[in-house]
Design an enzyme around this catalytic site. Sequence first.
Site, PDB file in Angstrom:
ATOM      1  N   HIS A 167       0.861  -1.191   0.000  1.00 22.06           N
ATOM      2  CA  HIS A 167       0.000   0.000   0.000  1.00 22.06           C
ATOM      3  C   HIS A 167       0.893   1.235   0.000  1.00 22.06           C
ATOM      4  O   HIS A 167       1.943   1.253   0.614  1.00 22.06           O
ATOM      5  CB  HIS A 167      -0.901   0.020   1.252  1.00 22.06           C
ATOM      6  CG  HIS A 167      -2.061   0.939   1.102  1.00 22.06           C
ATOM      7  ND1 HIS A 167      -1.959   2.295   1.325  1.00 22.06           N
ATOM      8  CD2 HIS A 167      -3.330   0.710   0.709  1.00 22.06           C
ATOM      9  CE1 HIS A 167      -3.129   2.847   1.111  1.00 22.06           C
ATOM     10  NE2 HIS A 167      -3.985   1.926   0.737  1.00 22.06           N
TER      11      HIS A 167
ATOM     12  N   ASP B 256      -8.009  -5.105  -0.231  1.00 18.24           N
ATOM     13  CA  ASP B 256      -8.489  -5.968  -1.325  1.00 18.24           C
ATOM     14  C   ASP B 256      -8.159  -7.436  -1.140  1.00 18.24           C
ATOM     15  O   ASP B 256      -8.631  -8.273  -1.916  1.00 18.24           O
ATOM     16  CB  ASP B 256      -7.879  -5.478  -2.651  1.00 18.24           C
ATOM     17  CG  ASP B 256      -8.402  -4.096  -3.012  1.00 18.24           C
ATOM     18  OD1 ASP B 256      -7.598  -3.190  -3.251  1.00 18.24           O
ATOM     19  OD2 ASP B 256      -9.640  -3.930  -2.997  1.00 18.24           O
TER      20      ASP B 256
HETATM   21  C1  SDX Z   1      -6.073   0.154  -3.055  1.00 19.27           C
HETATM   22  O1  SDX Z   1      -4.179   4.594  -2.086  1.00 19.27           O
HETATM   23  C2  SDX Z   1      -5.191   4.010  -1.503  1.00 19.27           C
HETATM   24  O2  SDX Z   1      -5.640   4.411  -0.461  1.00 19.27           O
HETATM   25  C3  SDX Z   1      -5.772   2.835  -2.266  1.00 19.27           C
HETATM   26  C4  SDX Z   1      -6.814   2.019  -1.523  1.00 19.27           C
HETATM   27  C5  SDX Z   1      -8.088   2.802  -1.270  1.00 19.27           C
HETATM   28  O3  SDX Z   1      -8.804   2.463  -0.316  1.00 19.27           O
HETATM   29  O4  SDX Z   1      -8.397   3.701  -2.132  1.00 19.27           O
HETATM   30  O5  SDX Z   1      -6.302   1.552  -0.276  1.00 19.27           O
HETATM   31  C6  SDX Z   1      -7.229   0.791  -2.368  1.00 19.27           C
HETATM   32  O6  SDX Z   1      -5.793   0.509  -4.167  1.00 19.27           O
HETATM   33  C7  SDX Z   1      -5.254  -0.862  -2.314  1.00 19.27           C
HETATM   34  C8  SDX Z   1      -4.054  -1.385  -3.146  1.00 19.27           C
HETATM   35  C9  SDX Z   1      -4.567  -2.472  -4.096  1.00 19.27           C
HETATM   36  N1  SDX Z   1      -3.482  -2.842  -5.056  1.00 19.27           N
HETATM   37  C10 SDX Z   1      -2.880  -4.029  -4.969  1.00 19.27           C
HETATM   38  O7  SDX Z   1      -3.072  -4.855  -4.070  1.00 19.27           O
HETATM   39  C11 SDX Z   1      -1.904  -4.296  -6.114  1.00 19.27           C
HETATM   40  C12 SDX Z   1      -0.599  -4.851  -5.554  1.00 19.27           C
HETATM   41  N2  SDX Z   1       0.108  -3.779  -4.802  1.00 19.27           N
HETATM   42  C13 SDX Z   1       1.057  -2.993  -5.491  1.00 19.27           C
HETATM   43  O8  SDX Z   1       0.904  -2.811  -6.851  1.00 19.27           O
HETATM   44  C14 SDX Z   1       1.577  -1.802  -4.709  1.00 19.27           C
HETATM   45  O9  SDX Z   1       1.841  -2.243  -3.436  1.00 19.27           O
HETATM   46  C15 SDX Z   1       0.713  -0.551  -4.644  1.00 19.27           C
HETATM   47  C16 SDX Z   1       0.340  -0.076  -6.000  1.00 19.27           C
HETATM   48  C17 SDX Z   1      -0.511  -0.808  -3.834  1.00 19.27           C
HETATM   49  C18 SDX Z   1       1.533   0.520  -3.939  1.00 19.27           C
HETATM   50  O10 SDX Z   1       2.604   0.796  -4.763  1.00 19.27           O
HETATM   51  P1  SDX Z   1       3.697   1.921  -4.386  1.00 19.27           P
HETATM   52  O11 SDX Z   1       3.360   2.594  -3.111  1.00 19.27           O
HETATM   53  O12 SDX Z   1       3.900   2.767  -5.591  1.00 19.27           O
HETATM   54  O13 SDX Z   1       4.961   1.072  -4.051  1.00 19.27           O
HETATM   55  P2  SDX Z   1       6.041   0.640  -5.112  1.00 19.27           P
HETATM   56  O14 SDX Z   1       5.357   0.155  -6.344  1.00 19.27           O
HETATM   57  O15 SDX Z   1       7.044   1.751  -5.220  1.00 19.27           O
HETATM   58  O16 SDX Z   1       6.708  -0.635  -4.401  1.00 19.27           O
HETATM   59  C19 SDX Z   1       7.753  -0.494  -3.454  1.00 19.27           C
HETATM   60  C20 SDX Z   1       8.527  -1.811  -3.542  1.00 19.27           C
HETATM   61  C21 SDX Z   1       8.946  -2.155  -4.976  1.00 19.27           C
HETATM   62  O17 SDX Z   1      10.096  -2.983  -4.888  1.00 19.27           O
HETATM   63  P3  SDX Z   1      11.572  -2.280  -5.044  1.00 19.27           P
HETATM   64  O18 SDX Z   1      11.566  -1.543  -6.374  1.00 19.27           O
HETATM   65  O19 SDX Z   1      11.717  -1.357  -3.847  1.00 19.27           O
HETATM   66  O20 SDX Z   1      12.526  -3.464  -5.013  1.00 19.27           O
HETATM   67  O21 SDX Z   1       7.671  -2.895  -3.134  1.00 19.27           O
HETATM   68  C22 SDX Z   1       7.472  -3.767  -4.237  1.00 19.27           C
HETATM   69  C23 SDX Z   1       7.817  -2.999  -5.478  1.00 19.27           C
HETATM   70  O22 SDX Z   1       8.227  -3.876  -6.537  1.00 19.27           O
HETATM   71  N3  SDX Z   1       6.055  -4.160  -4.205  1.00 19.27           N
HETATM   72  C24 SDX Z   1       5.582  -5.376  -4.419  1.00 19.27           C
HETATM   73  C25 SDX Z   1       4.199  -5.297  -4.224  1.00 19.27           C
HETATM   74  N4  SDX Z   1       3.870  -4.045  -3.908  1.00 19.27           N
HETATM   75  C26 SDX Z   1       5.009  -3.330  -3.901  1.00 19.27           C
HETATM   76  N5  SDX Z   1       6.206  -6.541  -4.767  1.00 19.27           N
HETATM   77  C27 SDX Z   1       5.402  -7.619  -4.917  1.00 19.27           C
HETATM   78  N6  SDX Z   1       4.063  -7.633  -4.727  1.00 19.27           N
HETATM   79  C28 SDX Z   1       3.423  -6.481  -4.383  1.00 19.27           C
HETATM   80  N7  SDX Z   1       2.115  -6.481  -4.215  1.00 19.27           N
END
Ligand code: SDX
Length: 428
Positions: free
Chosen positions: A307, A364
């Site tokens: 998140h 989710d």
């Molecule tokens: C919602 O913003 C809100 O409030 C949203 C929400 C709401 O109520 O409106 O809470 C609802 O959208 C919840 C999130 C649902 N999405 C998912 O579950 C999809 C999977 N999650 C990711 O795509 C990700 O965690 C996000 C999009 C939710 C957050 O992404 P960020 O904050 O931009 O973080 P990032 O992509 O920069 O990741 C940081 C690191 C990265 O690795 P490094 O480059 O540091 O090595 O964490 C890794 C990412 O690759 N990472 C994950 C991951 N989420 C982040 N690796 C594997 N699986 C994941 N799910």
Amino acid sequence: MSNKATLEINGNTHELPIIAGTENEYALDIKSLRSDTGGYITLDAGYKNTGSCESEITFLDGEKGILRYRGYSIEELAEKASFLEVAYLLIFGELPTNKQLERFHSDIRKQSLVDDDVKKIVDAYPRFAHPMGVLSSLTSALTAFNPSSVNVDSEEDMYNAIVKILGKFPVLVAWTMRKKQGLPLGYGDNTLGYVDNLLKMMFEKPNEEFVHNKIIIEALNKLLILHADHEQNCSTSTVRIVGSSHAGLFASLSAGISALWGPLHGGANQAVLEMLEDIKADGGDTKKYMAKAKDKDDPFRLMGFGHRVYKNFDPRAKIIKKSADEVLGDLGVEDPILEIAKSLEQEALSDPYFVKRKLYPNVDFYSGIIYRAMGIPTDMFTVMFALGRLPGWIAQWREMRLRKEPIGRPRQLYIGKTHRPFKSIDKR
Ligand code: SDX
């Protein structure tokens, strides 16, 4: 605590006012940065460090896993309030009295018919259309059938547009689902509660008496409350920026629905179920999917994990996980997917990759398991998220309009070609 920050650029010092919020949060006010520094702007892809507004609606603390709507904790609201009470709270700022709630619900009921011509739009869609695309276009189409909802400058005009969409949106949700199932598109029953009426519109069969299930009504009431608002997330920011051009409420909401559709945002609840189904089909091989999630060369992410703000447990995920056990138990539903989800969670919570990046289950991760137990099709899960988020979107749009916020128009840092003369085609 100082109320100013200083910035030094090329030997010149610039002062930036520090603004304090009510929850020990602080912001650097950079509204005059560009003019004071001769053109410098800030750059922050994804707005990870940039506030778009001041808001009184929702507070969340990602480190402590706190979520409050207008100061009330999500835990208390999920346990003690109705979805319509929470909608009123988010939109107008206070929990309603009995009289206020009755008036609000009565005004919504008066608006719970949708022009029958909207069915022609529903009919024009192929059955394989994704419900989020259908819902977004039906919501925008409401503008055509309710033109008075566009230019809403007075609070009264806003209120009328708000009760219209709260009355009509559940009908659109039901029609979107029933169209795919080849079921007739009807209307609700204004003698029922808001959530009970929605379920009847979604699930009633023309040749059977509809059986109201208290467990499902209470579970859906809780799920909708948990999804009702979440400060400046992607879809809410979309609603605010579209609304900032003074596009109508319905057009702004339609844009928000499209933003929510993405699998990185609200579309994740559908993606979680599809992922869990894949793992189940793969013999429950959670380790394979954990490895894929950690492999930088693999675009796969563990859906439902991570998140932007919560670097601790998403408080909503905790409540939904507990509710999943209760609802499936009460409904007598055995779903192996729930066990796969739990073992995946356990593995991730002890895996260094996830621990280091503070990746916890989000809202989710478990919600789809409950929706499925209710008989809601997987591709309708994000539509349910949109229904839950509707009052939050409305509240944020209304706050933006009442505060007369300027039209949203970010700057950029240009990194393209510098000026060059035109080259005729024979010289290219
Ligand atoms: C919602 O913003 C809100 O409030 C949203 C929400 C709401 O109520 O409106 O809470 C609802 O959208 C919840 C999130 C649902 N999405 C998912 O579950 C999809 C999977 N999650 C990711 O795509 C990700 O965690 C996000 C999009 C939710 C957050 O992404 P960020 O904050 O931009 O973080 P990032 O992509 O920069 O990741 C940081 C690191 C990265 O690795 P490094 O480059 O540091 O090595 O964490 C890794 C990412 O690759 N990472 C994950 C991951 N989420 C982040 N690796 C594997 N699986 C994941 N799910």
